[in-house]
Design a protein around this motif. Structure first.
Motif, PDB file in Angstrom:
ATOM      1  N   ASP A  68      -2.573   3.204   7.620  1.00 28.45           N
ATOM      2  CA  ASP A  68      -3.809   3.274   8.407  1.00 28.45           C
ATOM      3  C   ASP A  68      -4.334   1.907   8.839  1.00 28.45           C
ATOM      4  O   ASP A  68      -4.207   0.931   8.115  1.00 28.45           O
ATOM      5  CB  ASP A  68      -4.895   3.904   7.533  1.00 28.45           C
ATOM      6  N   ILE A  69      -4.969   1.876  10.025  1.00 26.01           N
ATOM      7  CA  ILE A  69      -5.781   0.728  10.438  1.00 26.01           C
ATOM      8  C   ILE A  69      -7.191   1.284  10.597  1.00 26.01           C
ATOM      9  O   ILE A  69      -7.398   2.196  11.399  1.00 26.01           O
ATOM     10  CB  ILE A  69      -5.300   0.150  11.782  1.00 26.01           C
ATOM     11  N   ARG A  70      -8.125   0.780   9.793  1.00 31.35           N
ATOM     12  CA  ARG A  70      -9.453   1.383   9.791  1.00 31.35           C
ATOM     13  C   ARG A  70     -10.527   0.338  10.016  1.00 31.35           C
ATOM     14  O   ARG A  70     -10.477  -0.757   9.451  1.00 31.35           O
ATOM     15  CB  ARG A  70      -9.694   2.078   8.452  1.00 31.35           C
ATOM     16  N   GLU A  71     -11.537   0.688  10.843  1.00 31.78           N
ATOM     17  CA  GLU A  71     -12.659  -0.211  11.030  1.00 31.78           C
ATOM     18  C   GLU A  71     -13.580  -0.082   9.821  1.00 31.78           C
ATOM     19  O   GLU A  71     -13.850   1.016   9.347  1.00 31.78           O
ATOM     20  CB  GLU A  71     -13.405   0.172  12.314  1.00 31.78           C
ATOM     21  N   LEU A  72     -14.046  -1.235   9.316  1.00 33.17           N
ATOM     22  CA  LEU A  72     -14.901  -1.223   8.135  1.00 33.17           C
ATOM     23  C   LEU A  72     -16.361  -1.225   8.553  1.00 33.17           C
ATOM     24  O   LEU A  72     -16.695  -1.679   9.655  1.00 33.17           O
ATOM     25  CB  LEU A  72     -14.614  -2.460   7.270  1.00 33.17           C
ATOM     26  N   PRO A  73     -17.256  -0.743   7.683  1.00 32.01           N
ATOM     27  CA  PRO A  73     -18.689  -0.736   8.018  1.00 32.01           C
ATOM     28  C   PRO A  73     -19.196  -2.138   8.358  1.00 32.01           C
ATOM     29  O   PRO A  73     -20.101  -2.305   9.169  1.00 32.01           O
ATOM     30  CB  PRO A  73     -19.352  -0.223   6.729  1.00 32.01           C
ATOM     31  N   THR A  74     -18.574  -3.179   7.769  1.00 29.68           N
ATOM     32  CA  THR A  74     -18.988  -4.561   8.051  1.00 29.68           C
ATOM     33  C   THR A  74     -18.619  -5.003   9.461  1.00 29.68           C
ATOM     34  O   THR A  74     -19.031  -6.074   9.903  1.00 29.68           O
ATOM     35  CB  THR A  74     -18.232  -5.522   7.127  1.00 29.68           C
ATOM     36  N   GLY A  75     -17.788  -4.210  10.154  1.00 28.52           N
ATOM     37  CA  GLY A  75     -17.291  -4.635  11.467  1.00 28.52           C
ATOM     38  C   GLY A  75     -15.908  -5.243  11.372  1.00 28.52           C
ATOM     39  O   GLY A  75     -15.291  -5.578  12.374  1.00 28.52           O
ATOM     40  N   GLY A  76     -15.386  -5.396  10.161  1.00 28.42           N
ATOM     41  CA  GLY A  76     -14.027  -5.917   9.991  1.00 28.42           C
ATOM     42  C   GLY A  76     -13.006  -4.808  10.124  1.00 28.42           C
ATOM     43  O   GLY A  76     -13.317  -3.687  10.548  1.00 28.42           O
ATOM     44  N   LEU A  77     -11.779  -5.138   9.777  1.00 31.19           N
ATOM     45  CA  LEU A  77     -10.681  -4.193   9.937  1.00 31.19           C
ATOM     46  C   LEU A  77      -9.837  -4.204   8.669  1.00 31.19           C
ATOM     47  O   LEU A  77      -9.566  -5.264   8.102  1.00 31.19           O
ATOM     48  CB  LEU A  77      -9.826  -4.636  11.127  1.00 31.19           C
ATOM     49  N   ARG A  78      -9.443  -3.024   8.232  1.00 28.88           N
ATOM     50  CA  ARG A  78      -8.549  -2.915   7.076  1.00 28.88           C
ATOM     51  C   ARG A  78      -7.195  -2.407   7.561  1.00 28.88           C
ATOM     52  O   ARG A  78      -7.097  -1.330   8.145  1.00 28.88           O
ATOM     53  CB  ARG A  78      -9.152  -1.945   6.068  1.00 28.88           C
ATOM     54  N   VAL A  79      -6.184  -3.199   7.353  1.00 33.36           N
ATOM     55  CA  VAL A  79      -4.834  -2.871   7.810  1.00 33.36           C
ATOM     56  C   VAL A  79      -3.986  -2.602   6.582  1.00 33.36           C
ATOM     57  O   VAL A  79      -3.763  -3.508   5.768  1.00 33.36           O
ATOM     58  CB  VAL A  79      -4.228  -4.051   8.597  1.00 33.36           C
ATOM     59  N   GLU A  80      -3.508  -1.398   6.427  1.00 34.05           N
ATOM     60  CA  GLU A  80      -2.737  -1.100   5.226  1.00 34.05           C
ATOM     61  C   GLU A  80      -1.320  -1.668   5.329  1.00 34.05           C
ATOM     62  O   GLU A  80      -0.785  -1.870   6.427  1.00 34.05           O
ATOM     63  CB  GLU A  80      -2.752   0.404   4.965  1.00 34.05           C
ATOM     64  N   ALA A  81      -0.734  -1.893   4.152  1.00 30.22           N
ATOM     65  CA  ALA A  81       0.511  -2.671   4.086  1.00 30.22           C
ATOM     66  C   ALA A  81       1.683  -2.005   4.778  1.00 30.22           C
ATOM     67  O   ALA A  81       2.624  -2.665   5.198  1.00 30.22           O
ATOM     68  CB  ALA A  81       0.869  -2.952   2.632  1.00 30.22           C
ATOM     69  N   GLY A  82       1.638  -0.665   4.926  1.00 28.35           N
ATOM     70  CA  GLY A  82       2.766   0.023   5.535  1.00 28.35           C
ATOM     71  C   GLY A  82       2.689   0.103   7.050  1.00 28.35           C
ATOM     72  O   GLY A  82       3.606   0.631   7.692  1.00 28.35           O
ATOM     73  N   VAL A  83       1.620  -0.417   7.644  1.00 32.30           N
ATOM     74  CA  VAL A  83       1.488  -0.394   9.110  1.00 32.30           C
ATOM     75  C   VAL A  83       2.596  -1.261   9.713  1.00 32.30           C
ATOM     76  O   VAL A  83       2.831  -2.386   9.256  1.00 32.30           O
ATOM     77  CB  VAL A  83       0.102  -0.933   9.532  1.00 32.30           C
ATOM     78  N   SER A  84       3.279  -0.744  10.728  1.00 37.16           N
ATOM     79  CA  SER A  84       4.380  -1.519  11.316  1.00 37.16           C
ATOM     80  C   SER A  84       3.828  -2.672  12.145  1.00 37.16           C
ATOM     81  O   SER A  84       2.686  -2.637  12.622  1.00 37.16           O
ATOM     82  CB  SER A  84       5.264  -0.628  12.188  1.00 37.16           C
ATOM     83  N   ASN A  85       4.648  -3.681  12.328  1.00 32.58           N
ATOM     84  CA  ASN A  85       4.251  -4.828  13.145  1.00 32.58           C
ATOM     85  C   ASN A  85       3.914  -4.377  14.564  1.00 32.58           C
ATOM     86  O   ASN A  85       3.001  -4.909  15.203  1.00 32.58           O
ATOM     87  CB  ASN A  85       5.364  -5.881  13.177  1.00 32.58           C
ATOM     88  N   THR A  86       4.626  -3.373  15.079  1.00 33.29           N
ATOM     89  CA  THR A  86       4.320  -2.855  16.414  1.00 33.29           C
ATOM     90  C   THR A  86       2.937  -2.215  16.438  1.00 33.29           C
ATOM     91  O   THR A  86       2.101  -2.539  17.295  1.00 33.29           O
ATOM     92  CB  THR A  86       5.360  -1.788  16.830  1.00 33.29           C
TER      93      THR A  86
END
Ligand SMILES: Cc1cc2nc3c(=O)[nH]c(=O)nc-3n(C[C@H](O)[C@H](O)[C@H](O)COP(=O)(O)OP(=O)(O)OC[C@H]3O[C@@H](n4cnc5c(N)ncnc54)[C@H](O)[C@@H]3O)c2cc1C
Ligand code: SF4
Ligand code: FES
Ligand code: FES
Lengths: 339, 211
Positions: free
Chosen positions: A58-76
Motif C-alpha cells: 500500500d501507499i497511503r496518505e497520512l493524517p499529517t499530510g505525509g505518505l506511508r509507502v509499504e516495503a512491498g510496493v514496486s519501484n514502478t
C-alpha cells in the motif's frame, strides 16, 4: 547456486520467526539483486523467506499530510503514484532514472534500499573483498575503481551504494520503518540508514540481523518546496549513477528557507551535503553562493587515481539542480534582466 | 508436459545437511492460458522452467543477470526479466511469453506484424524479449505511467495516456539490448502500434486449458 529451502511468509511475525530459527536465511523481495548475487555465489542462503505475499503493498496518505509507502510496493508503482509525482518529484524521478522498466516492475521498495554495491570485485568470489569476506583485503583500491567512492571511504572499502531511490529519500527527510520479532517496530532516518564503511564494510546499513523493512515514511513536503533528481551516467539510460543529486528547495522573500542536497554515486551511502545546506540556508541563492556552498561540501572529497572526475561532475550536477529549483520555486527573486 | 529426464534441472537434489527444509517445491503456473503444476528445485528460474520444463524456448537467455532483456515475459500482465525470477516465488501467477502473443489460430498480434513490416530484427535473438517488453511499454503508456524523459510538468494523472515519442520509446525499451542494432526498426514498429492505438492483443486470461 547452492540449494535452499523456501518459506512463503504470510505475516511479519511468521517471517521474523522463520529468520530466527534459520540464521542462514535471506529475505527475498523482487529478487532482482539477491537472485543475481546467488547466481554468483556471493549470497548462499540456506533458506529464502519470501516477503512478497505479505500485505505490504500500500501507499497511503497520512493524517499529517505525509505518505506511508509499504516495503512491498514496486519501484514502478511508487514512481507513477500521483501523490509521489506531485509532492515528491525527486523520488519519482530517481526511481525512473534507475534500472529498466521490467526491473522496476519487480523491484520492491525494501529491496531497493538493501541492494548491495555493484563493485565488480564484490560480485566475484575469486577476488579479495572486505565487504564480502572481512579481512581479505580490497581488490578495488589498486584495481578498477572508476565507479567508486570519493567521499567517506575507508582503507577497508571504497564501494558506493548504487540506489537512486535512497538518495532521494535522504534528501526528502524520509524515515525507514523496521520490524523485528523481538523488539517490535522502530524508525530510523533514511539519511542515517546506510553506513560509511569504516572498519566494517560488511555492514551496509544499521539494520539488525533478521530485521525487516516494513515501510518508508515521507514527511509532508516543506511549504513551497520544490525538488528534483539529476543523474549522470555513462549512457543515457539503464546504467548506474556515476554521480547524482537529489535537491529540495523552498524560498521565502528570495532567500533560502529550506534546502536539502544529497549526492549519489559518491559514497558508501547517500551523502547528505550538510555543509552546503548550512551555508545556503538563509542566503540569497545566487550562482556564486551556490558554487561556494557546493565547493565547501566537496572539499572533503578524497578521490582515487581513476575517479577524480566525479568531484567535478557532482559539483556541476548540484549547481545545475539548485539553479533549476531557484527558477521554479515559489518566492523566487524576479529573473535578472539579461545584460 | 514434455518429460525431459535428462535435464539436470529436473533431478531433485537431496537436502544438504544444513538445509532446514525441502529444496524443491510444487509450483502452479498458468502460461499462455494453460495451467501447469511443476515440481521444481527452488533454484529454477522462471526462464529455465519455461525453456527446460515447458519447452517454451521463445524466451531467450542472453546474460542471465537482468542486463539484456532477452528473457522478458509478462507476469500478471507486467513485463519482467524471467532470468531473475525464481519460479517458486511465482506460484499461481499468470505468465505470457512470446509464444502467447499470437491469436490461437496463429494470426500475428499487431506488434508482431509491425516488427515484420518495419524490419525490426536481424538475427532475432532479442526479438521475443523486445516484443514482450513492447507490450508492457504500450500498456504502461496507456496507463499514464511517466518515464525518465517525460517532462516533470506532465499531468500526474494515471488516466491520461502518455504519447510515445521516439525519445519515449527509446527510454522505455532501454532494458532490451539488441546486438544487431535493429533499434530503429524496433522503435518504428512500436511507434506504429502506439499511433494505431492497438496496444496489444495478448490473450486476456482465457478459460483454463489443462496441459
Ligand atoms: C541490470 C540492472 C540495472 C540496475 N540499475 C539500477 C539503477 O540504475 N539504479 C538503481 O537504483 N538500481 C538499479 N538496479 C538495482 C535494482 O534497483 C535492485 O536490484 C532492486 O531495487 C532490488 O529490489 P528487490 O525487491 O528486487 O530486492 P531483492 O533482490 O529481493 O533484495 C535485495 C536485498 O534486500 C533484502 N530485502 C529485500 N526486501 C527486504 C525487506 N523488506 N526487509 C529486509 N530485507 C529485505 C534481501 O534479503 C536482499 O539482501 C539495477 C539492477 C540490475 C539487475
Ligand atoms: S571496494 Fe569494497 S566492495 Fe569493492 S572490493 Fe573493496 S572492499 Fe570489496
Ligand atoms: S537473460 Fe534475463 S536479462 Fe539477460
Ligand atoms: S536482432 Fe539480433 S540481437 Fe536484436
Amino acid at each position: 547456486m547452492k540449494p535452499f529451502a523456501y518459506v512463503r511468509a504470510t505475516s511479519l511475525q511468521e517471517a521474523a520467526a522463520a529468520y530466527a530459527s534459520h540464521p542462514g536465511s535471506r529475505y527475498i523481495g523482487g529478487g532482482t539483486n539477491l537472485v543475481d548475487l546467488m547466481k554468483h555465489d556471493v549470497e548462499t542462503p540456506d533458506t529464502l523467506i519470501d516477503l512478497t505475499r505479505l500485505p505490504l503493498h500500500d501507499i497511503r496518505e497520512l493524517p499529517t499530510g505525509g505518505l506511508r509507502v509499504e516495503a512491498g510496493v514496486s519501484n514502478t508503482d511508487l514512481a507513477v503514484h500521483p501523490l509521489v509525482r506531485t509532492r515528491y518529484p525527486a523520488l519519482s524521478q530517481a526511481l525512473l532514472a534507475g534500472a529498466s522498466g521490467q526491473l522496476r516492475n519487480v523491484a520492491t521498495t525494501g529491496g531497493n534500499l538493501l541492494q548491495r554495491t555493484r563493485c565488480p570485485y564484490f560480485q566475484d568470489v575469486s577476488k579479495p573483498c572486505n565487504k564480502r569476506e572481512p579481512g581479505t583485503g580490497c581488490a578495488a583500491r589498486d584495481g578498477v575503481h572508476r565507479d567508486h567512492a570519493v567521499l567517506g571511504h575507508s582503507e577497508h572499502c571504497i564501494a558506493t551504494h548504487p540506489s537512486d531511490m535512497a538518495v532521494a529519500l535522504a534528501a526528502l527527510d524520509a524515515e525507514i520503518e523496521l520490524y523485528d520479532g523481538e523488539h517490535g517496530t522502530r524508525r530510523v532516518a533514511a539519511a542515517g540508514f546506510h553506513r560509511l564503511p569504516g572498519e566494517h564494510p560488511e555492514r551496509d546499513t544499521v539494520l539488525r540481523p533478521g530485521e525487516i523493512v516494513t515501510a518508508v515514511l515521507l514527511p509532508p513536503p516543506a511549504p513551497g518546496a520544490v525538488s528534483l533528481y539529476r543523474k549522470a551516467r555513462d549512457r543515457a539510460s539503464y546504467a548506474f549513477a556515476l554521480a547524482s543529486v537529489a535537491a529540495v528547495l523552498a524560498l521565502h522573500d528570495g532567500r533560502v528557507r529550506h534546502v536539502a542536497l544529497a549526492f549519489g554515486g559518491l559514497a558508501h551511502r547517500p551523502w547528505r551535503a550538510t555543509t552546503a545546506e548550512e551555508r545556503l540556508t538563509g542566503a540569497v541563492p545566487t550562482d556564486e553562493a551556490v558554487r561556494e556552498a557546493v565547493d565547501a561540501e566537496l572539499a572533503a572529497a578524497r578521490p582515487l587515481p581513476d575517479n577524480a572526475f566525479k568531484v567535478a561532475l557532482a559539483r556541476n550536477l548540484a549547481r545545475d539542480a539548485v539553479a533549476t529549483l531557484v527558477r521554479s520555486a515559489p518566492g523566487a527573486p524576479p529573473a535578472r534582466p539579461q545584460p | 508436459m514434455a518429460a525431459r529426464e535428462r535435464n539436470p534441472l529436473r533431478q531433485q537434489q537431496a537436502a544438504p545437511p544444513s538445509a532446514p527444509g525441502p529444496v524443491h517445491s510444487r509450483v502452479a503456473l498458468r502460461v499462455n492460458g494453460r495451467s501447469h503444476v511443476l515440481d521444481l528445485d527452488n533454484r529454477v528460474t522462471l526462464l529455465d522452467a519455461l525453456r527446460e520444463r515447458l519447452d517454451l524456448t521463445g524466451s531467450k537467455k542472453g546474460c542471465d543477470h537482468g542486463q539484456c532483456g532477452a528473457c522478458t515475459v509478462l507476469v500478471d500482465g507486467r513485463r519482467a526479466n524471467s532470468c531473475l525470477l525464481l519460479a517458486v516465488t511465482l506460484d499461481d501467477s499468470e505468465i505470457v511469453t512470446v509464444e502467447g502473443l499470437a491469436a490461437p489460430d496463429g494470426a500475428l498480434s499487431p506488434l508482431q506484424q509491425a516488427f515484420l513490416d518495419h524490419d525490426a530484427f536481424q538475427c532475432g535473438y532479442c526479438t521475443p524479449g523486445q516484443l514482450c517488453s513492447a507490450v508492457g511499454v504500450l500498456r504502461e503508456a496507456a496507463a499514464g505511467h511517466p518515464s525518465h524523459v517525460t517532462g516533470a510538468d506532465a499531468p500526474a494523472d494515471t488516466a491520461r495516456p502518455v504519447v510515445l515519442s521516439a525519445e519515449e520509446i527509446a527510454e522505455r525499451l532501454s532494458g532490451n539490448l539488441c546486438r544487431c542494432g535493429a533499434y530503429n526498426g524496433i522503435a518504428e514498429a512500436v511507434a506504429a502500434c502506439a499511433a494505431a492505438g492497438t496496444p496489444d492483443r495478448t490473450p486476456p486470461p482465457t478459460p483454463d486449458v489443462i496441459a
